[in-house]
Design an enzyme around this catalytic site. Sequence first.
Site, mmCIF file in Angstrom:
data_model
loop_
_atom_site.group_PDB
_atom_site.id
_atom_site.type_symbol
_atom_site.label_atom_id
_atom_site.label_comp_id
_atom_site.label_asym_id
_atom_site.label_seq_id
_atom_site.Cartn_x
_atom_site.Cartn_y
_atom_site.Cartn_z
ATOM 1 N N GLY A 85 2.078 28.766 -50.233
ATOM 2 C CA GLY A 85 3.164 27.963 -49.671
ATOM 3 C C GLY A 85 3.215 26.571 -50.272
ATOM 4 O O GLY A 85 2.200 25.875 -50.343
ATOM 5 N N GLY A 142 5.350 24.070 -49.148
ATOM 6 C CA GLY A 142 6.008 23.121 -48.236
ATOM 7 C C GLY A 142 5.144 21.880 -48.072
ATOM 8 O O GLY A 142 4.256 21.610 -48.887
ATOM 9 N N PHE A 143 5.363 21.145 -46.981
ATOM 10 C CA PHE A 143 4.609 19.905 -46.793
ATOM 11 C C PHE A 143 3.101 20.155 -46.721
ATOM 12 O O PHE A 143 2.312 19.440 -47.323
ATOM 13 C CB PHE A 143 5.079 19.183 -45.533
ATOM 14 N N GLY A 144 2.699 21.195 -45.970
ATOM 15 C CA GLY A 144 1.270 21.469 -45.808
ATOM 16 C C GLY A 144 0.608 21.877 -47.105
ATOM 17 O O GLY A 144 -0.404 21.297 -47.524
ATOM 18 N N VAL A 201 4.032 36.344 -51.331
ATOM 19 C CA VAL A 201 2.790 36.941 -50.842
ATOM 20 C C VAL A 201 3.124 38.013 -49.817
ATOM 21 O O VAL A 201 3.826 37.761 -48.841
ATOM 22 C CB VAL A 201 1.872 35.860 -50.230
ATOM 23 N N GLU A 208 21.190 17.237 -34.898
ATOM 24 C CA GLU A 208 21.674 16.744 -36.187
ATOM 25 C C GLU A 208 22.875 17.548 -36.677
ATOM 26 O O GLU A 208 23.861 16.984 -37.162
ATOM 27 C CB GLU A 208 20.561 16.850 -37.241
ATOM 28 N N ASP A 226 3.404 24.639 -39.660
ATOM 29 C CA ASP A 226 4.192 25.227 -38.574
ATOM 30 C C ASP A 226 3.689 26.589 -38.119
ATOM 31 O O ASP A 226 4.079 27.067 -37.056
ATOM 32 C CB ASP A 226 5.647 25.418 -39.026
ATOM 33 N N ALA A 235 6.948 17.735 -40.054
ATOM 34 C CA ALA A 235 6.400 17.476 -41.388
ATOM 35 C C ALA A 235 5.127 16.630 -41.369
ATOM 36 O O ALA A 235 4.148 16.984 -42.038
ATOM 37 C CB ALA A 235 7.472 16.836 -42.271
#
Lengths: 413, 413
Positions: free
Chosen positions: A4, A6-8, A72, A163, A292, A308
């Site tokens: 992954g 993403g942010f992590g 994956v 939003e 998440d 995030a």
Amino acid sequence: MIVGGGFGGLCAALALRHAPARVLLLDRTNHHLFQPLLYQVATSQLSPADIAKPIRSILRDQANVTVAMSEVREICPATREVVTTGRRLKYDHLIVAGGARHSYFGHDDWEANAPGLKSLPDALEIRRRVLTAFEQAEKYDDEARRRSAMTFVVVGAGPTGVEMAGAISELAYTSLKSDFRRINPRQARVLLVEAGPRVLPAFTEDLSASAKRQLEEKLRVEVLVNTRVTGLGENFVELNGERLAAHTVIWAAGNAASPLGRQLGETDRAGRVLVNQDLTIPGHPEVQAVGDMVFIKDRAGRPVPGVAPAAMQMGRHAARNVLRQLAGKPPTDFWYVDKGSLATIGRHAGIADLKGLRFSGTPAWLAWALIHLFFLVGFRNRTLVFLQWAWAYVTYARGARLINEPPDTPPRP
Amino acid sequence: MIVGGGFGGLCAALALRHAPARVLLLDRTNHHLFQPLLYQVATSQLSPADIAKPIRSILRDQANVTVAMSEVREICPATREVVTTGRRLKYDHLIVAGGARHSYFGHDDWEANAPGLKSLPDALEIRRRVLTAFEQAEKYDDEARRRSAMTFVVVGAGPTGVEMAGAISELAYTSLKSDFRRINPRQARVLLVEAGPRVLPAFTEDLSASAKRQLEEKLRVEVLVNTRVTGLGENFVELNGERLAAHTVIWAAGNAASPLGRQLGETDRAGRVLVNQDLTIPGHPEVQAVGDMVFIKDRAGRPVPGVAPAAMQMGRHAARNVLRQLAGKPPTDFWYVDKGSLATIGRHAGIADLKGLRFSGTPAWLAWALIHLFFLVGFRNRTLVFLQWAWAYVTYARGARLINEPPDTPPRP
């Protein structure tokens, strides 16, 4: 190995910069996505390239990282293998940062008529639906169909829902206002539907009330709390049993963690892995999960939110744990540091809770804009996004208002 | 009524600004596309929003124009009707500006393995293939497959083919050069295949020779003239009977006019309508056709080329003809004014022929960049594209390097 980007996952890779190890980062896309601004792509304020950057170009100078665009399929902690399309890959240490998708609480058939917002294709699909609805309305002669085309329902009043509702309303009231001849875009109805008793429930009650007021007064969004979606189909939604005609329904109501979680151990109802406090999974100190897709508590015993900053902190912590283990030391516990919460609602509208300092309206909106601009990865993007925002702010224009239609999409009759 | 919002149709609508008439403009997309820069979207230098703008926002201040996003299925000059999906629309005067698609000369089955470049979805599909090929190459262990993934074949050495070949080569040699660990993007092979004896055959022989030299020396493109594609399939192309393994083949070899042309009267082999010299179609002075879908000659008896300036001139002329007919006067003949030709090949490479003033290399490239920037519709786009180009020029970066993948595309094994 990191699953992954993403942010992590990305923060874990960056934190392994000086690690005496080879790092392989897998992601099914080729880009890292700045998800907090995804709703602006969906409402055509920004283009995909403004909020996404190729993972391998972010990591190009970090020689110990190899990036592979691979999906994956399976993780086998027992054999220390990750299975992608066509390959089996061995790891010594694994950090899984698979993220989350939206969840329809058992009504997966609703997805076709109420798309959610997690990826760039999601955002472009929502943009296509919203803009096409106005195009359809301009063509209809029948008043009821026209009203249905100009009714937008956003389900779920968390940050994304708020939003989206605010941004669609702004689109209709400002950017599109002079574009049509037969309809008045300002007659669009935007409804924000929430099953619980208040919007943005993660905030305090007074801020939540302020958000509702700003939505209704500044942005002309109809907020319906204590309202459940009981049915959903083509061009309609059923709210507390009552049917409402609406061409466009957007789903922002729930999250389901990456299905990879179930291969790592026990999960909660939302599919989140119940990791140890040090982020490792039970029985496998060489496997950690972050972001998440993880259920973990903070020092006060509250669940860490799926935002995030939490994913970034976990990613860095997991990297440090790997470094400790490589040095023969045990992993340490992870404790989330909450730096405050911000939510934007629209132009000059938002709420903020920064360590007890609570404010709303223009100051909250400005704080939100500055912080998001600051964290947007990559200098070029940041400058261009800033220019685009500044330009849009002055002109109320929406430059990216393109319907990205696959060539063979049949036009809606 | 105007069918098509490309250069021809849009210029016709703008030229009817002060017409005592109601104008309806139909297009199947919601945007006008600055097609000359489309190859830069395909090679991820620009984003779709940089070169496209909603038609209704271009025409928002022209009160006599209504824009509808509709696909035209049929034109019936006999009954003065246009049939769209679900509607029949009456017209008094009609301007058809349907444009062209690429043509496979009877091998329509080649399209799946060799996409062409006419629309935004085309450009994003080519971008996806080019970037994915490098991603695949990075993963392959087999040397032959890796070589195939890094072989790019562009078929057709007209302006689009030359630009594409040059831009792919630049992408490999500059922007991607440090992004990979297992492959060296500079080992990519880019082949430009042309059935005729020279590249850019619309130019003089010396400029054409210069273009070939620049392609080979500055951009390391292998140029194969007098070479025909005799076969094409998944991951291979057959050139003059010889098979070459290549994951990516791009088709820039031929044009077929919009199929609407056949409903207007006699057409040539490429499907272009044989209009009268005043752009009306035989027997119907109230119907005119303009742009790439038209066959017409200039004063010297040469066919007018299918380029943006010609379409713009025809669009304006057709509008003037409508105004004349509304005033009871007959239409006048159309004569193309050739202001010169420019072709870009890559960074500091290009050729120019401006009314006999011929030059090549950096000056031609600069002239091309300035003129294209100048004509790009809309101030906001122009500024942003300029900034993006300037930034890319200094850094050799490609910011929009995103693989826009539909969510369900199966990954290539």
